[in-house]
Design a protein around this motif. Structure first.
Motif, PDB file in Angstrom:
ATOM      1  N   THR A 115      57.409  46.580  33.714  1.00  0.00           N
ATOM      2  CA  THR A 115      57.971  46.630  32.362  1.00  0.00           C
ATOM      3  C   THR A 115      57.492  47.838  31.571  1.00  0.00           C
ATOM      4  N   THR A 116      56.591  48.633  32.132  1.00  0.00           N
ATOM      5  CA  THR A 116      56.033  49.769  31.415  1.00  0.00           C
ATOM      6  C   THR A 116      55.901  50.953  32.351  1.00  0.00           C
ATOM      7  N   LEU A 117      56.001  52.168  31.817  1.00  0.00           N
ATOM      8  CA  LEU A 117      55.869  53.366  32.636  1.00  0.00           C
ATOM      9  C   LEU A 117      54.385  53.676  32.824  1.00  0.00           C
ATOM     10  N   SER A 118      53.751  52.854  33.652  1.00  0.00           N
ATOM     11  CA  SER A 118      52.314  52.968  33.907  1.00  0.00           C
ATOM     12  C   SER A 118      52.089  53.086  35.408  1.00  0.00           C
ATOM     13  N   TYR A 119      51.503  54.208  35.829  1.00  0.00           N
ATOM     14  CA  TYR A 119      51.190  54.363  37.252  1.00  0.00           C
ATOM     15  C   TYR A 119      50.160  53.338  37.703  1.00  0.00           C
ATOM     16  N   GLU A 120      49.252  52.995  36.818  1.00  0.00           N
ATOM     17  CA  GLU A 120      48.254  51.987  37.158  1.00  0.00           C
ATOM     18  C   GLU A 120      48.930  50.660  37.482  1.00  0.00           C
ATOM     19  N   ALA A 121      49.863  50.236  36.627  1.00  0.00           N
ATOM     20  CA  ALA A 121      50.581  48.985  36.880  1.00  0.00           C
ATOM     21  C   ALA A 121      51.426  49.086  38.139  1.00  0.00           C
ATOM     22  N   PHE A 122      52.009  50.248  38.386  1.00  0.00           N
ATOM     23  CA  PHE A 122      52.846  50.431  39.583  1.00  0.00           C
ATOM     24  C   PHE A 122      52.019  50.272  40.859  1.00  0.00           C
ATOM     25  N   PHE A 123      50.901  50.976  40.957  1.00  0.00           N
ATOM     26  CA  PHE A 123      50.122  50.950  42.195  1.00  0.00           C
ATOM     27  C   PHE A 123      49.449  49.608  42.430  1.00  0.00           C
ATOM     28  N   ASN A 124      48.956  48.999  41.383  1.00  0.00           N
ATOM     29  CA  ASN A 124      48.342  47.687  41.576  1.00  0.00           C
ATOM     30  C   ASN A 124      49.380  46.623  41.891  1.00  0.00           C
ATOM     31  N   GLY A 125      50.601  46.802  41.388  1.00  0.00           N
ATOM     32  CA  GLY A 125      51.679  45.901  41.769  1.00  0.00           C
ATOM     33  C   GLY A 125      52.002  46.017  43.244  1.00  0.00           C
ATOM     34  N   LEU A 126      52.084  47.260  43.754  1.00  0.00           N
ATOM     35  CA  LEU A 126      52.307  47.458  45.195  1.00  0.00           C
ATOM     36  C   LEU A 126      51.164  46.874  46.022  1.00  0.00           C
ATOM     37  N   LYS A 127      49.968  47.038  45.514  1.00  0.00           N
ATOM     38  CA  LYS A 127      48.813  46.534  46.251  1.00  0.00           C
ATOM     39  C   LYS A 127      48.824  45.017  46.338  1.00  0.00           C
ATOM     40  N   ARG A 128      49.230  44.357  45.254  1.00  0.00           N
ATOM     41  CA  ARG A 128      49.311  42.894  45.288  1.00  0.00           C
ATOM     42  C   ARG A 128      50.361  42.417  46.281  1.00  0.00           C
ATOM     43  N   LEU A 129      51.474  43.177  46.413  1.00  0.00           N
ATOM     44  CA  LEU A 129      52.499  42.802  47.389  1.00  0.00           C
ATOM     45  C   LEU A 129      51.956  42.878  48.814  1.00  0.00           C
ATOM     46  N   SER A 130      51.111  43.885  49.068  1.00  0.00           N
ATOM     47  CA  SER A 130      50.602  44.093  50.427  1.00  0.00           C
ATOM     48  C   SER A 130      49.434  43.194  50.774  1.00  0.00           C
ATOM     49  N   HIS A 131      48.694  42.724  49.764  1.00  0.00           N
ATOM     50  CA  HIS A 131      47.479  41.945  50.028  1.00  0.00           C
ATOM     51  C   HIS A 131      47.487  40.649  49.229  1.00  0.00           C
TER      52      HIS A 131
END
Length: 386
Positions: A115-131
């Protein structure tokens, strides 16, 4: 006449300089800010589908496109789709899209909502999908605490929705001493309970802590005094006063939660307190506003403000981004990726009350007085020459 010519000449010089001389700009790029852990996540992606809910040529789409360019360039088979969500109201409601530029990021059949243009939110979101570890976050409803109903300005409906969209496993359960939690419950959130607990409920909480479940207590000055059991458990001693209105926090103590965090927090009627635990946030008088501790395998956190995550204030400053950090620390996800915002430090304009007063005094009193003084000097000089 001479002064007029000098002013015109100065204006021409400024205009020519602006057109002909290259501007010196300090630029932070995505590559400059990206740690190796984030690069590794990008390299692991075999394919990524990103649905952007905005018309392709709209200003919102342009902003999102700039945000996604370095990501798409680093991922093989990345696909970006722009969709006009306003023409599909049923789909908009189903997906929970509330503003232009929101995204759904798909990794195979899994997805998360950005919901926000945040690289931090983007990468941690991807990480949660993988782990995915199956950890549950449980809000304990009741005891006159915060509401989770949609549309309640001081409730947690939007925060609950944001956590679910970010791929956290969240549920709300009515709290009682007989409550049986899901098997993989790793965190309990106490949303500002205003009614005292009885002995059975306090013992139940202590039992969860002994079993390795973490606790987050969101409180405020009005309810802490009626919760002596929780104050004892979290090692909180309330002070005589509290900060009324908004309190903007721009600097943070050294704590894993605060690493590389450079956005301001907008706290509302926050309670300073005394504690022997690790301090998370402080006010200008260095009084604790939030703190953490560890009991065995459990992590405990108390925040002296229950309103900064309510619907009315959730998207102010970095409140939402900080909430993800709080939850990850309590879930023991210590390998999260912490990225500062791209831009210059303190480039966002969030002013504390004293800063607003100082600027208002400067613009409304000091500057007019200087202009008045200059006018009087010119008048006296003109009168003397006559």
């Amino acid at each position: 006449m001479k002064q007029g010519l000098m002013i015109i000449g100065w204006l021409l010089l400024v205009m020519l300089s602006a057109r002909l001389i290259d501007n010196f700009r300090m630029v932070d790029t995505y590559t400059d800010l990206l740690p190796q852990s984030a690069k590794n996540i990008l390299h692991q992606q075999q394919g990524l589908t990103i649905e952007v809910y905005a018309q392709p040529e709209s200003p919102a789409a342009q902003l999102v496109n700039n945000f996604l360019q370095p990501i798409v360039a680093s991922v093989e088979n990345a696909e970006v789709k722009y969709m006009d969500i306003d023409s599909q109201p049923q789909l908009k409601k189903k997906l929970g899209i509330e503003k232009l530029g929101e995204m759904l990021i798909y990794q195979g059949t899994e997805k998360f909502h950005l919901t926000t243009l945040s690289y931090e939110a983007f990468f941690n979101g991807l990480k949660r999908l993988s782990h995915q570890d199956g950890a549950w976050l449980v809000f304990l409803e009741g005891h006159q605490g915060k509401s989770f109903d949609a549309g309640v300005s001081l409730g947690y409906g939007q925060w609950l929705k944001a956590l679910q969209a970010a791929n956290y496993q969240v549920m709300v359960l009515p709290w009682s001493a007989q409550l049986k939690l899901p098997e993989k419950t790793r965190l309990l959130v106490l949303p500002a309970p205003a009614r005292p607990f009885n002995l059975q409920q306090r013992l139940w909480l202590e039992q969860q802590v002994q079993q390795g479940i973490s606790l987050l207590w969101l409180t405020d000055p009005m309810v802490t005094s009626v919760q002596p059991e929780l104050s004892l458990l979290f090692d909180v001693v309330q002070t005589d006063a509290f900060h009324q209105g908004h309190l903007i926090i721009k600097s943070f103590p050294d704590h894993p939660v605060n690493q590389a965090f450079d956005r301001p927090l907008d706290l509302v009627e926050v309670m300073p307190y005394e504690t022997a635990n690790d301090v998370l946030w402080v006010n200008d008088q260095q009084q604790a506003l939030a703190s953490t501790s560890q009991l065995g395998a459990s992590r405990l956190m108390v925040v002296g403000d229950s309103d900064f995550l309510a619907d009315e204030h959730l998207f102010s400053g970095g409140n939402l981004e900080m909430s993800f950090r709080l939850i990850d620390w309590l879930l023991k996800r210590d390998e999260r990726i912490d990225l500062p915002a791209i831009g210059r430090w303190q480039s966002e304009l969030y002013f504390a009350a004293n800063e607003v007063l100082w600027l208002a005094g400067l613009m409304l009193i000091v500057v007019p007085l200087l202009l008045l003084l200059g006018g009087l000097l010119v008048w006296f000089k003109f009168k003397r020459e006559r």
